[in-house]
Motif scaffolding. Structure first.
Motif, mmCIF file in Angstrom:
data_model
loop_
_atom_site.group_PDB
_atom_site.id
_atom_site.type_symbol
_atom_site.label_atom_id
_atom_site.label_comp_id
_atom_site.label_asym_id
_atom_site.label_seq_id
_atom_site.Cartn_x
_atom_site.Cartn_y
_atom_site.Cartn_z
ATOM 1 N N THR A 1 0.832 -1.203 0.000
ATOM 2 C CA THR A 1 0.000 0.000 0.000
ATOM 3 C C THR A 1 0.868 1.255 0.000
ATOM 4 N N VAL A 2 0.266 2.339 -0.478
ATOM 5 C CA VAL A 2 0.886 3.666 -0.415
ATOM 6 C C VAL A 2 -0.207 4.646 0.002
ATOM 7 N N THR A 3 0.100 5.513 0.969
ATOM 8 C CA THR A 3 -0.817 6.574 1.378
ATOM 9 C C THR A 3 -0.388 7.864 0.694
ATOM 10 N N LEU A 4 -1.317 8.459 -0.041
ATOM 11 C CA LEU A 4 -1.035 9.606 -0.908
ATOM 12 C C LEU A 4 -1.840 10.815 -0.439
ATOM 13 N N ARG A 5 -1.244 11.995 -0.526
ATOM 14 C CA ARG A 5 -1.960 13.239 -0.187
ATOM 15 C C ARG A 5 -2.108 14.097 -1.441
ATOM 16 N N CYS A 6 -3.355 14.446 -1.774
ATOM 17 C CA CYS A 6 -3.663 15.378 -2.857
ATOM 18 C C CYS A 6 -4.343 16.604 -2.240
ATOM 19 N N VAL A 7 -3.977 17.775 -2.690
ATOM 20 C CA VAL A 7 -4.552 19.017 -2.192
ATOM 21 C C VAL A 7 -5.593 19.513 -3.190
ATOM 22 N N LEU B 1 -3.814 3.616 -1.308
ATOM 23 C CA LEU B 1 -3.920 2.781 -2.494
ATOM 24 C C LEU B 1 -3.372 1.396 -2.157
ATOM 25 N N ALA B 2 -4.194 0.369 -2.353
ATOM 26 C CA ALA B 2 -3.813 -0.997 -2.011
ATOM 27 C C ALA B 2 -3.590 -1.818 -3.280
ATOM 28 N N GLY B 3 -3.124 -3.052 -3.081
ATOM 29 C CA GLY B 3 -2.941 -3.968 -4.196
ATOM 30 C C GLY B 3 -1.696 -3.696 -5.022
ATOM 31 N N LEU B 4 -0.698 -3.029 -4.452
ATOM 32 C CA LEU B 4 0.541 -2.764 -5.175
ATOM 33 C C LEU B 4 1.481 -3.965 -5.053
ATOM 34 N N ARG C 1 9.261 9.598 -6.801
ATOM 35 C CA ARG C 1 9.258 8.140 -6.785
ATOM 36 C C ARG C 1 9.207 7.605 -5.353
ATOM 37 N N THR C 2 8.499 6.486 -5.213
ATOM 38 C CA THR C 2 8.462 5.807 -3.916
ATOM 39 C C THR C 2 8.508 4.304 -4.153
ATOM 40 N N ARG C 3 9.137 3.587 -3.237
ATOM 41 C CA ARG C 3 9.275 2.130 -3.349
ATOM 42 C C ARG C 3 8.514 1.447 -2.211
ATOM 43 N N THR C 4 7.754 0.416 -2.553
ATOM 44 C CA THR C 4 7.094 -0.401 -1.532
ATOM 45 C C THR C 4 8.110 -1.337 -0.888
ATOM 46 N N PHE C 5 7.754 -1.846 0.300
ATOM 47 C CA PHE C 5 8.670 -2.717 1.043
ATOM 48 C C PHE C 5 8.699 -4.119 0.433
ATOM 49 N N MET C 6 9.722 -4.876 0.813
ATOM 50 C CA MET C 6 9.847 -6.257 0.356
ATOM 51 C C MET C 6 8.827 -7.141 1.069
ATOM 52 N N ALA C 7 8.406 -8.231 0.391
ATOM 53 C CA ALA C 7 7.468 -9.184 0.991
ATOM 54 C C ALA C 7 8.119 -9.873 2.185
ATOM 55 N N GLN C 8 7.299 -10.331 3.130
ATOM 56 C CA GLN C 8 7.770 -10.987 4.344
ATOM 57 C C GLN C 8 6.982 -12.277 4.554
#
Length: 271
Positions: A70-76, A125-128, A155-162
């Motif tokens: 997931t990524v949390t995004l802010r739009c103004v 945003l989920a499902g990444l 750019r942003t990177r999601t974490f590795m799977a665990q």
């Protein structure tokens, strides 16, 4: 209310004002001037509203947080150009190794937070994909349609799977003489799909504990060997939960299982 003053050197009796904001109400007053000086101001004109239009382009969105998927995004919120913004649209693209950018896709619409221009709207945003690089952009929608897209986020990177989290609340849903139906709450896969489960089944043994504080109850008469034995009713049958026969099974990826070929009337524990 804002007051702006413009000067015109022309002698005709008309003026064109550009760069006004859509959907806003304006009123005008004038005064003339010559080589001697300026006149007094005229009365204010009748207020008039400019036509409404598409919303303005939002600012570049900001990434607040990234997890495995997931990524949390802010739009103004931008200026709405006279009509309420009903939806914030978000697109994403993946940046692959070597700098190759995928096409903008996965367009999603979210209801914005209440408020006017400048209101912060946060979306998750989920499902990444785990360990992947993304960019995001947003647009605003009102009754006239959608604005142009904003500049892409940094750019942003999601974490590795665990490894997955432990399954929750295993319980027996069906009980039969030689079978049980076991169910549990599905694990959090933490970025990698669950492909199987390992089940441990413990057959609990029963043991006899002598009642303390009472005299033994002997059999009467003695046995053929001349000895006497403690009678069966001098014992209490309890379940020893610390001991047992443990079996490990590899089962499927679903969060339910039927354990067959069990011993009737026996006590079992599962994990």
């Amino acid at each position: 209310v804002t007051h702006d003053v413009f000067q015109y050197t022309r002698h005709d009796s008309k003026a064109v004002f550009d760069n006004l904001k859509a959907g806003k109400k304006y009123s005008f007053q004038l005064r003339a001037f010559n080589e001697v000086g300026a006149s007094t101001w005229s009365l204010w004109s009748e207020p008039v509203s400019t036509l409404t239009a598409l919303p303005c382009v939002p600012d570049r969105p900001a990434v607040l947080e990234a997890t495995i998927i997931t990524v949390t995004l802010r739009c103004v919120k931008p200026e709405n150009s006279g009509k309420i913004i009903s939806t914030i649209m978000i697109q994403r693209r993946e940046l692959r190794p070597g700098g190759v950018k995928s096409e903008w896709a996965n367009e999603m619409g979210f209801p914005p937070s209440p408020g006017g221009a400048g209101t912060r709207c946060d979306f998750t945003l989920a499902g990444l994909k785990p360990n992947s690089v993304y960019q995001f952009r947003c647009a605003a929608v009102n009754i006239h349609g959608q604005s142009f897209w904003s500049l892409p986020s940094y750019r942003t990177r999601t974490f590795m799977a665990q490894p997955p989290a432990a399954p929750l609340n295993p319980r027996v849903a069906g009980l039969y003489p030689a079978r049980v139906d076991l169910i549990w709450v599905a694990s959090n896969p933490k970025g990698s799909p669950i492909v199987g489960h390992a089940l441990e089944l413990k057959r609990l043994r029963r043991q006899a504990n002598i009642l303390f504080g009472k005299d033994p109850i002997w059999t009467d008469p003695p046995t053929s060997s001349g000895s006497r034995e403690v009678r069966a009713d001098a014992f209490v049958e309890t379940v020893a939960t610390a001991d047992g026969i443990i079996s490990s099974l590899d089962i499927g990826y679903r969060n339910q299982y039927q354990a067959d070929n069990l011993e009737p009337s026996a006590t079992y524990a599962f994990r």
